[in-house]
Structures are given as structure tokens and as C-alpha cells.
Design an enzyme around this catalytic site. Structure first.
Site, PDB file in Angstrom:
ATOM      1  N   ASP A 283       0.929  -1.246  -0.070  1.00 25.21           N
ATOM      2  CA  ASP A 283       0.016  -0.062   0.088  1.00 25.21           C
ATOM      3  C   ASP A 283       0.929   1.162   0.008  1.00 25.21           C
ATOM      4  O   ASP A 283       1.882   1.390   1.161  1.00 25.21           O
ATOM      5  CB  ASP A 283      -0.892  -0.162   1.245  1.00 25.21           C
ATOM      6  CG  ASP A 283      -1.870   1.195   1.294  1.00 25.21           C
ATOM      7  OD1 ASP A 283      -2.263   1.443   2.517  1.00 25.21           O
ATOM      8  OD2 ASP A 283      -1.457   2.309   0.719  1.00 25.21           O
TER       9      ASP A 283
ATOM     10  N   ASP B  73      -5.823   7.368  -5.321  1.00 29.01           N
ATOM     11  CA  ASP B  73      -6.210   8.676  -4.976  1.00 29.01           C
ATOM     12  C   ASP B  73      -7.056   8.653  -3.591  1.00 29.01           C
ATOM     13  O   ASP B  73      -6.718   9.560  -2.645  1.00 29.01           O
ATOM     14  CB  ASP B  73      -7.148   9.149  -6.261  1.00 29.01           C
ATOM     15  CG  ASP B  73      -7.010  10.997  -6.056  1.00 29.01           C
ATOM     16  OD1 ASP B  73      -7.834  11.273  -6.951  1.00 29.01           O
ATOM     17  OD2 ASP B  73      -6.605  11.408  -5.316  1.00 29.01           O
TER      18      ASP B  73
HETATM   19  N1  APR Z   1      -1.288   1.626  -3.147  1.00 25.69           N
HETATM   20  C1  APR Z   1      -0.542   1.315  -4.303  1.00 25.69           C
HETATM   21  N2  APR Z   1      -1.191   1.110  -5.697  1.00 25.69           N
HETATM   22  C2  APR Z   1      -2.518   1.079  -5.226  1.00 25.69           C
HETATM   23  C3  APR Z   1      -3.315   1.475  -4.145  1.00 25.69           C
HETATM   24  C4  APR Z   1      -2.661   1.858  -3.012  1.00 25.69           C
HETATM   25  N3  APR Z   1      -3.092   2.032  -1.746  1.00 25.69           N
HETATM   26  N4  APR Z   1      -4.616   1.414  -4.417  1.00 25.69           N
HETATM   27  C5  APR Z   1      -4.673   1.332  -5.964  1.00 25.69           C
HETATM   28  N5  APR Z   1      -3.442   0.975  -6.265  1.00 25.69           N
HETATM   29  C6  APR Z   1      -2.933   0.779  -7.859  1.00 25.69           C
HETATM   30  C7  APR Z   1      -4.120  -0.046  -8.550  1.00 25.69           C
HETATM   31  O1  APR Z   1      -4.117  -1.386  -8.337  1.00 25.69           O
HETATM   32  C8  APR Z   1      -3.520   0.307  -9.891  1.00 25.69           C
HETATM   33  O2  APR Z   1      -2.832  -0.648 -10.454  1.00 25.69           O
HETATM   34  O3  APR Z   1      -2.790   2.003  -8.439  1.00 25.69           O
HETATM   35  C9  APR Z   1      -2.963   1.725  -9.747  1.00 25.69           C
HETATM   36  C10 APR Z   1      -3.638   2.926 -10.169  1.00 25.69           C
HETATM   37  O4  APR Z   1      -5.130   2.755 -10.159  1.00 25.69           O
HETATM   38  P1  APR Z   1      -6.158   3.902  -9.827  1.00 25.69           P
HETATM   39  O5  APR Z   1      -5.762   4.388  -8.400  1.00 25.69           O
HETATM   40  O6  APR Z   1      -7.233   3.245 -10.375  1.00 25.69           O
HETATM   41  O7  APR Z   1      -5.526   5.052 -10.754  1.00 25.69           O
HETATM   42  P2  APR Z   1      -5.681   5.264 -12.238  1.00 25.69           P
HETATM   43  O8  APR Z   1      -5.947   4.152 -13.072  1.00 25.69           O
HETATM   44  O9  APR Z   1      -4.453   6.330 -12.671  1.00 25.69           O
HETATM   45  O10 APR Z   1      -7.134   6.018 -12.585  1.00 25.69           O
HETATM   46  C11 APR Z   1      -7.152   7.373 -11.907  1.00 25.69           C
HETATM   47  O11 APR Z   1      -9.068   6.755 -10.466  1.00 25.69           O
HETATM   48  O12 APR Z   1      -9.270   6.930  -8.372  1.00 25.69           O
HETATM   49  C12 APR Z   1      -9.442   7.742  -9.440  1.00 25.69           C
HETATM   50  O13 APR Z   1      -9.415   9.930  -8.944  1.00 25.69           O
HETATM   51  C13 APR Z   1      -8.723   8.998  -9.715  1.00 25.69           C
HETATM   52  O14 APR Z   1     -10.091   9.617 -11.565  1.00 25.69           O
HETATM   53  C14 APR Z   1      -8.772   9.119 -11.129  1.00 25.69           C
HETATM   54  C15 APR Z   1      -8.828   7.682 -11.779  1.00 25.69           C
END
Ligand code: APR
Length: 201
Positions: free
Chosen positions: A22, A46
Site C-alpha cells: 500500500d 487517490d
Molecule cells: N497503493 C498502491 N497502489 C494502489 C493502491 C494503493 N493503496 N490502490 C490502488 N493502487 C493501484 C491500482 O491497483 C492500480 O494498479 O494503483 C494503480 C492505479 O489505479 P487507480 O488508483 O485506479 O488510478 P488510475 O488508473 O490512474 O485512475 C485514476 O481513478 O481514483 C481515480 O481520482 C482517480 O479519477 C482518477 C482515476
């Protein structure tokens, strides 16, 4: 404990792949957030960063948005880390993946380049990246991993202050993709490392 799946030493910088983990628990000086252009939070990483870091992060995001409107894809801004172990959060907006023929690769590369440049500009020595755009934004993980490695390797050639870069993956599929991508790039001679260490299984 410095656990990693694989570590490359490039110039004076160590680049690690770590996970499943995480990113909100990372103690690097900065962690990168995969945000959206509103900078007002969302799901995925996010949501996790805003939840763990607390309202001071959102307050700074609101001040930035009041000044610039929206953050374009490929750009990055820096805020406090709030209650996180990390001092700073670098927010960047990845591309929404459609078919790979709308400049998605360039925009994703720009996220890594802009974030590393911001770290350099602020004298930040260690930074952790999630797999930007590979969740809600649908970027195929292996292709995104290749872009992340190639862009960071290229940007590190010009960076002087960053000593430690970490790719933090949320699941083992991500760890495997980032490890496979760098081994493939290294075999193809597209990435030069002075040292490669495989971590504990
Ligand atoms: N720590 C590390 N990696 C994480 C965590 C965490 N706590 N939570 C999720 N991930 C990973 C996911 O598994 C994925 O591989 O981060 C990567 C990016 O996924 P998202 O968070 O969905 O981001 P993204 O694909 O860039 O989409 C961005 O999603 O959350 C919304 O506000 C954000 O609108 C934006 C969109």
C-alpha cells in the site's frame, strides 16, 4: 527492512519494485498520487492517499485548483503529505487508455518525467510511484510498466538529487509485470544498470 522484488542501480540511484504493498505506508520523502484533473480526490490510490493523509492534502489541492483550474493529464503538482509518513504527495494525472493510438504512451511518460522533475526541483531524495493509469484509467499493466521503466531510466540520467525511486504495486500481477518489463528491457539493452539484485521471494 528494505524488501524489494528487484532492484536496479542506475548511476547513483537505486530503483526498486516492491509489492504487493500500500503506497500510503511508504516512508519515501514523496509518494506520487494517480489523481484526476479536478485534484479533488477519487477512488483507487487517490482515495487511499486522501484518506490516509487527511484533509490538509485536499486543502492544498483546492488552493492549486483555485489558481490553475484543472491539472492537465501528464502534468504534476506537489502538496504536503499531511498525516502520511511521506513528507510530500506529488499529484499527477495519467492518460485514460483508449486504444493506444491517442498519445497515451507520451502522456504516461510525461507523468513520470514531470513527477521526477518536481522531486528534483524540491531536493527530494526518495520517491515512490504507483502504477499510474493501470486501474480506473485502463492502461495495460505490462505496457505501462515498460513506459515507467524507460522514462525513469532516461530521466535519472539528468537527475542529480534523487537517490531512491520505488515502484509500489498493489498486487502480485503488478509486481510480476514490472519485474518482467525491466528484465526484458535490460536483455534488449534498452536499460543500462550497474547492478541488478533480485529480492527475497
Ligand atoms: N497503493 C498502491 N497502489 C494502489 C493502491 C494503493 N493503496 N490502490 C490502488 N493502487 C493501484 C491500482 O491497483 C492500480 O494498479 O494503483 C494503480 C492505479 O489505479 P487507480 O488508483 O485506479 O488510478 P488510475 O488508473 O490512474 O485512475 C485514476 O481513478 O481514483 C481515480 O481520482 C482517480 O479519477 C482518477 C482515476
Amino acid at each position: 527492512m528494505d524488501d524489494f522484488a528487484i532492484r536496479l542501480t542506475m548511476g547513483g540511484t537505486r530503483v526498486d519494485v516492491r509489492g504487493p504493498a500500500d503506497i500510503t505506508k511508504e516512508a519515501t520523502e514523496a509518494i506520487v498520487n494517480a489523481a484526476n484533473s479536478s485534484l479533488l480526490g477519487g477512488g483507487g490510490v487517490d482515495g487511499a492517499i486522501h484518506r490516509a493523509g487527511g484533509p490538509s492534502i485536499l486543502k492544498e489541492c483546492e488552493r492549486i485548483v483555485a489558481k490553475i483550474g484543472r491539472l492537465p493529464a501528464g502534468k504534476a503538482v506537489l502538496t504536503t503529505g499531511g498525516r502520511l509518513a511521506a513528507k510530500y504527495v506529488i499529484h499527477t494525472v495519467g492518460p485514460i487508455y483508449r486504444d493506444g493510438r491517442r498519445g497515451e504512451a507520451d502522456t504516461l511518460a510525461s507523468c513520470y518525467r514531470s513527477s521526477l522533475q518536481l522531486a528534483e526541483d524540491h531536493g527530494i531524495a526518495s520517491i515512490a510511484f504507483p502504477a499510474i493509469s493501470t486501474g480506473a484509467y485502463g492502461y495495460p499493466m505490462l505496457e505501462a510498466a515498460r513506459i515507467a521503466w524507460l522514462t525513469i531510466a532516461e530521466a535519472l540520467a539528468a537527475a542529480t538529487l534523487v537517490e531512491h525511486v520505488r515502484f509500489v504495486l498493489f498486487d502480485s500481477a503488478g509486481v510480476e509485470a514490472y519485474t518482467a518489463a525491466v528484465e526484458e528491457l535490460q536483455r534488449a539493452g534498452r536499460i543500462a544498470a550497474s547492478k541488478i539484485e533480485k529480492g527475497v521471494a
